[in-house]
Every structure is written in C-alpha cells, then in structure tokens.
Design an enzyme around this catalytic site. Structure first.
Site, mmCIF file in Angstrom:
data_model
loop_
_atom_site.group_PDB
_atom_site.id
_atom_site.type_symbol
_atom_site.label_atom_id
_atom_site.label_comp_id
_atom_site.label_asym_id
_atom_site.label_seq_id
_atom_site.Cartn_x
_atom_site.Cartn_y
_atom_site.Cartn_z
ATOM 1 N N CYS A 93 29.156 18.131 42.693
ATOM 2 C CA CYS A 93 28.287 16.994 43.008
ATOM 3 C C CYS A 93 28.079 16.010 41.860
ATOM 4 C CB CYS A 93 26.906 17.472 43.473
ATOM 5 S SG CYS A 93 26.917 19.033 44.350
ATOM 6 N N HIS A 136 19.650 12.152 40.206
ATOM 7 C CA HIS A 136 20.525 12.915 41.102
ATOM 8 C C HIS A 136 19.800 13.027 42.449
ATOM 9 C CE1 HIS A 136 23.834 15.566 42.093
ATOM 10 N NE2 HIS A 136 23.010 16.528 42.442
ATOM 11 N N HIS A 140 23.961 12.560 50.512
ATOM 12 C CA HIS A 140 24.605 13.180 49.358
ATOM 13 C C HIS A 140 26.111 13.098 49.581
ATOM 14 C CE1 HIS A 140 25.688 15.512 46.038
ATOM 15 N NE2 HIS A 140 24.813 16.487 46.093
#
Lengths: 346, 402
Positions: B163, B294, B329
């Site tokens: 990620c 994030h 995401h």
C-alpha cells in the site's frame, strides 16, 4: 549506477542444499538438480511460531538473509541495514489457494486471514525485517528474471543517497505446482524445469571498512521492444563498459568470467567480446539448479562468487590469475527487460 | 546533486481521469464510492468500492494494444501518456534521454491470477488460458509504460511494497534524477480492483460497510479502489530551460520498516520515518503546512498515524487530510495519487478535504479539513505511505519559487 559499491558477503539456499558450500559443490560436480531445496523445512528452519501459513519464498528469504547477516549486526546498526528482495509476482501458490478458498467455500470470506499477508509481494522482505529486527529501508522489486540485477542497482542508489550503510540484496523464488504451471505458460523460451531458492549479497559503499569480495562497477538495463533482444543486450553491454571507462575493446580483454541467465545471451556476449571471449569461463546456473525465476540473476552472481572463492582456494592469492578480473552477468526477463552488470572479483 | 521537480501528472481514478477532472474532483470533495461491479460480490454482507468507470483505454493510449495487457498495466500506461502530454514532452525528447520508469503496485497481475483460478474451479485446469497466465508478472506495469511511449533506453522497475508502493517509486525516481542515474523519471503507482484483496481486507474486518471515514469516531475501515497516478520528474535546470510548468519540487523522502507485525502499524517507527523524510528534505517540522495522511479509515491506522504525527509535530500538528476518503484505497496507486493531489494543492492553493466526516475521533486529534476544500497557501506538504509489512515511506513536496 551512481557510484561503485562492493559485495562484502553472500549467502545462498539452492536445490543443491542449504548454504554456499552445497551450492559451490553442486555447480562443480555438474549434475543438474532442479526443483525444491529438499532439506528446507520451514518449521525446522524458522520454528513453528507464526510459520504455519508462511509461504516458502518468505521462509527461504528469512533463512538466507539470516545467514548473510550473521555477525554484521556488530558493525552495522539494524536501522542502517537495508533489505531489497526481488520477485516475479510473489507467492503464486498462496494467492491461488486463498482465491480458491474464496471461490469454493460456503461464504466468499471463509478464507484464512493469516494467509493474506503472505500473498503480498512484499512478504519476503517484510518477514526478513520482522524476524531479523531490520528497521532500515526495506523494499521489493518485481522485475522477474532480471530482479537479481535490478535489486543491486536499486540498493546501490540507497547507498549513494546515504539511506543505509549496508543492504542485503537479492531475490527469491519458491517451488510449487502453481508456479510450475505459470512458468510453463509464461510465453517465454526458457525450457529448464523450475527450481527454487534464494541468493543474496551484502552491498556496502566502496569506502566501508569491510573487505570486498567483489566490486560492482556498473549495472545497466534496457527494454527490448519487439524481437530486438540481441540488440538490446548488446547496447546494455556497451553502456556498461562505457560506464567503467572501457572503450574500443579495452575493457573486454579484462573479462575472465561470464554468468548468464537466458539461453540466448551467451551468443550475444560472445559476439560482443570477440576474441576476448575465447579465454572466458562461462557459467549458467539455470542449467544446474533449474529456472529459478526472479532468483536467476542472483544465482548468477552467486555462481561467480563461488567460482572466485574456488580460485582463491586452489591458487592462493599470488597465483590467482583471475583475481582482479572483470566478471559479467546478463539476464533477460520474459517481459523484455534486459540487464547486465560488471563486477570486479577480488 | 540536482534539484528535482514535477512537471507533468497523469491520473486514472474514481473521481476523475486526467489532471483537470482530478483537480476538480479534489476541490469538490467528490465521492468515488459505488457498489462494486467488476467482480462477483455474492455472499459479502457489503461490497462498496471506488471503481474507475468510463476508462476507455483505446482513447487514452496511442501505441499500446490494451487487449494485450492487464487492467493495472493499462492504467499505468494511460497515466504515463497523460503525464508526458501534461508535461509538454514528446516521445522523441524522451528517446533522446536516459529515462527511468518506476511503478509501484500491490497486486500487479493478481486480477489475472484470479481469472485463472476461477477458470480452474468452474471448468477444470485445462480451462486455464495461457494468455492470461502471461499477464501475471508485475514487471508488465512499467513495461506497458515503456511500450506505450516506445522507449527502449530505459531502466524499468516495479516496486512491490504493497500500500505504500507509490511513494517508494516516486522516491526511487527522485534519487535517480537527483544523482544523475536518469535524466527523466516517469514514476507512480497503479492497481486494479481485485477480489482477492477485497476478500483479504474483508476477512480482517477492515472494509467499511458504507463509506470510508478517516479520523472519524465511527470509522469502520477502507473501501478498496483502483487507478493510477503517474508523475514526470525532471531536473529543475532542464525544466526551466524548456519553459516547463512546475507543479512542485520534490524535497526528499524517508523510508524505514517497522519490523514488527505483518498488518498492524508501529507508532514510533512511523514517527521515525517522518523524521527521516524531513531530515532528507532539509525541512523543520514547523515548515510543514499540510500532511496528506495514509489515512485508510481503519481504527488501527488512523490512531497510530495521528499518534506518530503528534510525536513529531507536538500538540499543534499541521492540518492532516486523507484523500482516501474520496478515492478509496487504491493500493499501490494510493500514495502516488495522493502525491499528485499534494502537488495540485500546492499549485492551486487549496487543501483537498477529508470527506464523509461527522465527528472527529478524540484519539485522532488533528484538523482533518472535514468535508469541504479550503483555500490555503501551501509551501511544504508531507505525503505518507504506510504499508502492510511495515513498509513506510514518507515524501516531502514543496512549492517551487523561482
């Protein structure tokens, strides 16, 4: 590559067995043995805690990097030790088993949660960090059969930028039925049966205190668009020698050994080296340990280091003709990425 | 060491394709969430995601044949084509220079792995299509970029750090240009919706039932998304020499590893990564105007990340937003899309909001600029990428002033 770096240590786990001696002995004996590292049982090598869902690639990497870094912690802080691991697409077996469970069980989310992180491509590098306490820079490069060279180039960049004082750098690939099928259908021309394993080197800046086994002088890569693989590799080789300052054949006469990955590379290198290629030692680990995917170029580097070590043992420091000579590594990936590296073996 | 600037961006996202739509989407606080349609969601109690609709590869790609590449590779190539057009560069200029292409991804060709498994489960192993198998290697993503731009004198790499991969790829390109390994770097991240990833997060209890609410007291997790963010990085000198428009300067980045847990983040390690980034950038905490977090919207990430931010910045940290509230995401693309958002925020003088926000969690004590974008002069923006496996990478971008 921004500035030369040096290799101060290496470690390997191959189908010939655990460790460098087994690898070197296997190459010397010359009997091919692809497939698994039979002696490698995850629970034996890493213990039972947290390993029941661990993929073989992560486990091989943890074990091999552990061997590599034995003793290094006394001179390089853990926060300044980097890790770069090469892969093709991670653990295909874990990804496929996980997906199959989702598709076949009563509910699509009846999957093993512990399996999920091992299906991520950064699993091997992350497990190396977790199990060896390595809090420095940590990355995963997925360039298939060229990964062993890509990771060296990438790690050298960290060293030049001062992001680490030493980097454990290499690649790993596991044996599985899933990977065997993917490899057989990858559209490439590699015919060797698959092998598994991990090969890593410790890279440090040229001016670090530790003695060098080899200097990495240049790493170059290109992309073959269409069928121009020979031209792309030739261009890579030319650029690498230019980087090192060798032009018009000056550098090629210093080449003592060449380690290749793809079957077609030797002809290109022979053509490039010309008469200088007549006295060169040729190595192609794939013929012995099988097609090790992302670990291929790392095994090629390991084969050169094993061969240099044997030269030292046989001839000693004074009469070692090959000491100080250049060694070349070449690699080709099915996607058309092509790479080469120039090393000076000490 | 050369200064490095962003001169072009390309975007494929659920809130817009191309820099203009993306900018407008960020300003408007556009929500990219919708019911997932790209894979079968039968049996899941909830299945919302941020898919890219209206992606027409044939109209975005000039040289690549999209049918030969997987979806993530198409995203990467389309993003790169848009980025070089946006930068005012053409293929012949690129061909004359040594280029580096670095694309981050979490899943790479996993959508094709799924296709193979599905064929086997439904019709037997003989039904597995070798053409699909050939698309699996993650190296295809930067190779698709190079093929679209017809570049062969190019160093290509796929950074597979889950990620956080986008930031890693941008950092890699930054170092390459800064130290002269490359004259131009085409960098970013790309990922396509993937049932395997959705299932993994769902099983971990990390998928939100409705929308993604970063920093909210009632946040319940992520919405998976997809897309690509691609940036053109070049040396400041050559950008100025050709009269390029500069979005932002890359001041530096930091990276480290938690070495702690496969999925749970470690606060002091994240804080250390922020410090490494600021040190590399030569910036003091007081100089940072905005943090692009994030900010996944999970209980664990948001509280840990804000804790780390407060460790570094004290009791009055900069405004801290999460673009994942809008984009979902997007895995390997996430920090690249957010980095582009940061560059656009600097250029146009606004802060993209954290949408879907109702009540800030008292344990996430930051001003997350809820729901509506605000005008702001931004000089330095920090962009966080924190991945599973403890792979942390923090990027620092700044306004370039001549």
């Amino acid at each position: 590559m921004i500035a030369p770096v040096k290799i101060t240590s290496w470690a390997v786990c191959s189908p010939f067995g655990l460790g460098r001696d087994a690898f070197a002995a296997g190459l010397r004996a010359g009997t091919p043995k692809a497939g698994q590292v039979d002696e490698f049982v995850i629970s034996e090598a890493l213990g039972k805690k947290g390993t029941s869902s661990m993929d073989r690639a992560s486990a091989l990497a943890v074990h091999t990097v552990g061997e590599l870094l034995s003793g290094v912690g006394q001179r390089v802080p853990l926060a300044r030790t980097g890790v770069v691991i090469g892969t093709t697409s991670g653990s295909a077996r874990t990804q496929m088993e996980f997906t199959k469970a989702s598709l076949t069980r009563r509910k699509p989310y009846f999957v093993e949660p512990a399996m999920m992180p091992f299906g991520l491509m950064n699993s091997a590098a992350a497990q190396c960090a977790i199990r060896h306490g390595l809090t420095g820079p940590n990355s995963t490069i997925a360039t298939g059969r060229v990964a062993g060279l890509s990771t060296v180039d990438y790690a050298a960049r960290w060293l030049a930028a001062g992001r680490a004082d030493a980097v454990a750098c290499g690649a790993v690939e596991e044996y599985s039925a899933e990977r065997a099928w993917l490899a057989a259908n990858d559209g490439g021309d590699e015919t060797a049966p698959i092998g598994e394993g991990c090969a890593v080197v410790l890279l440090e800046p040229a001016d670090s205190a530790a003695p060098a086994l080899a200097d990495v002088l240049a790493v170059r890569s290109r992309l073959a668009l269409g069928d121009d693989h020979p031209q792309a590799l030739s261009a890579c080789l030319r650029e690498a020698f230019t980087d090192v300052g060798g032009v018009d054949g000056v550098g090629v006469n210093d080449v003592g050994a060449v380690a290749t990955v793809g079957a077609g590379e030797r002809a290109v290198v022979e053509d490039f080296l010309g008469t200088a290629g007549k006295s060169v030692r040729w190595l192609r680990p794939t013929e012995y340990v099988g097609d090790t995917g992302a670990a291929s170029a790392s095994f090629a580097i390991a084969a050169l280091l094993a061969s240099a070590r044997r030269d030292h043992e046989q001839h000693g420091e004074q009469h070692d003709e090959r000491a100080g000579r250049l060694a070349l590594v070449t690699a080709t990936d099915v996607t058309g990425i092509i790479g080469c590296a120039l090393l000076r073996l000490r | 060491m050369r200064r490095v600037v962003v001169t072009g961006v390309g975007v494929v996202s659920a809130i817009g394709i191309g820099v203009d739509e993306f900018t407008a989407g960020l300003r408007a606080g556009r929500r990219g969430a919708r019911p997932i349609s790209v894979f079968d969601t039968e049996g899941f109690a909830h299945a919302y995601g941020c898919e890219v609709v209206d992606f027409a590869p044939k109209s975005l790609l000039r040289n690549l044949n999209p049918t030969e590449f997987g979806r993530a590779a198409q995203f990467a190539a389309a993003g790169a084509r848009m980025a070089i057009d946006d930068a005012g560069l053409d293929e012949s200029t690129l061909r004359a220079r040594r280029c580096a292409i670095s694309i981050g991804t979490t899943d790479g060709g996993s959508a094709d792995i799924e296709r193979l498994v599905e064929a086997e489960v439904r019709h037997g192993s003989a039904a597995r299509d070798p053409v699909v198998a050939q698309r699996v290697p993650s190296a295809w993503l930067p190779v698709a970029v190079a093929s679209e731009l017809r570049l062969s004198n190019v160093d290509t790499s796929t950074v597979a750090t889950a990620c956080g991969a986008g930031n890693y790829a941008i950092g890699n390109g930054f170092d390459a240009v800064r130290f002269g390994d490359a004259e131009l770097a085409i960098v970013g991240g790309a990922d396509a919706m993937c049932r395997m990833t959705f299932t993994g997060f769902y099983r971990l209890g990390a998928i939100a039932p409705d929308v993604c609410r970063p920093f909210d007291a009632e946040r319940k997790g992520i919405l998976t998304g997809e897309g690509a963010g691609v940036l053109m990085l070049e040396p400041l000198d050559s950008a100025l020499a050709r009269g390029a428009r500069v979005y932002a300067e890359v001041h530096g980045y930091g990276l480290n590893c938690d070495a702690f847990h496969q999925v749970a983040p470690k606060q002091d390690s994240v804080a250390e990564c922020i410090r490494l980034a600021l040190r590399d950038a030569g910036i003091e905490p007081a100089g940072v105007d905005l943090i692009s977090a994030h900010g996944t919207g999970t209980k664990a990430n948001d509280v840990t990340e804000v804790g780390a931010i407060r460790d570094v910045y004290g009791d009055a940290p900069p405004r801290t937003v999460s673009m994942k509230s809008m984009l979902g995401h997007t895995m390997g693309a996430a920090s690249a899309l957010a980095a582009i958002g940061c560059a656009l925020a600097i250029t146009h003088g606004f802060i993209p909001p954290t949408i879907n926000h109702r009540t800030t969690d008292p344990n996430c004590a930051i001003d997350c600029v809820p729901n509506h974008a605000i005008d702001a002069e931004l000089n330095v923006v920090q962009n966080n990428g924190l991945a599973f496996g403890g792979n942390n990478c923090v990027l620092v971008l700044g306004r370039y002033e001549s």
